[in-house]
Design an enzyme around this catalytic site. Sequence first.
Site, short mmCIF file in Angstrom:
data_model
loop_
_atom_site.label_atom_id
_atom_site.label_comp_id
_atom_site.label_asym_id
_atom_site.label_seq_id
_atom_site.Cartn_x
_atom_site.Cartn_y
_atom_site.Cartn_z
NE ARG A 73 -1.46 -1.56 3.64
CZ ARG A 73 -1.65 -1.60 4.95
NH1 ARG A 73 -2.84 -1.36 5.45
NH2 ARG A 73 -0.67 -1.90 5.77
CD GLU A 131 7.76 5.16 15.55
OE1 GLU A 131 8.97 5.38 15.81
OE2 GLU A 131 7.07 4.39 16.22
NE ARG A 184 9.36 26.76 -0.37
CZ ARG A 184 8.44 27.66 -0.69
NH1 ARG A 184 8.49 28.86 -0.15
NH2 ARG A 184 7.48 27.37 -1.53
CG HIS A 240 13.65 32.00 5.42
ND1 HIS A 240 13.18 30.98 4.63
CD2 HIS A 240 13.58 33.12 4.68
CE1 HIS A 240 12.83 31.48 3.45
NE2 HIS A 240 13.07 32.77 3.45
CE LYS A 279 12.55 27.69 11.32
NZ LYS A 279 12.82 28.30 10.01
CG HIS A 310 16.05 25.52 7.67
ND1 HIS A 310 14.83 25.54 7.05
CD2 HIS A 310 16.58 24.30 7.46
CE1 HIS A 310 14.62 24.36 6.48
NE2 HIS A 310 15.67 23.60 6.72
CE1 TYR A 347 10.63 24.81 6.76
CE2 TYR A 347 8.51 24.25 5.81
CZ TYR A 347 9.80 24.68 5.66
OH TYR A 347 10.26 25.02 4.42
#
Length: 150
Positions: free
Chosen positions: A23, A28, A53, A56, A65, A112, A125
């Site tokens: 499937r 986790e 990106r 920041h 994060k 990051h 995030y």
Amino acid sequence: MKKIKTKFKGLYILKSKNNFDERGYLREIFKKKILNKNFLFEYYSFSKKNTIRGLHFQKINQQGKLIIVLKGQIIDFCLDLRKNSKTFLKTFKRTLSATNGESLFIPIGFAHGFIAQKSENIVLYKNTAERTKNNECGIDFFDRDLNLKL
């Protein structure tokens, strides 16, 4: 799930097993007993291939994060901005993907960013503090002094 130390104090790779069957797979992404953090704010981004990106960070009310790729693959960059750190202005770089089972916890004090590598990339995030628009800052990914190896 395992927490793997890096040479950057407080920056960890979280390695989980993807449990595959016909499937798809189950993975986790967070266990408080492995990474004892209180996450207060979550969001996700969708990025097309070759989107950059970052880099920041928040000036005030900084965030730790947890970066999790739900779809696709990214090259993740973490720039240490902690002035008293042995790794000040050094960059940690890691490939994260939906299938490699790795996530990244970035402590307070880092900028990051990432480069999206697949046609569709979804990144989750989990943050230890809320985002404050007035405190958002960025560093140019292409700043020659950083010498980032894209």
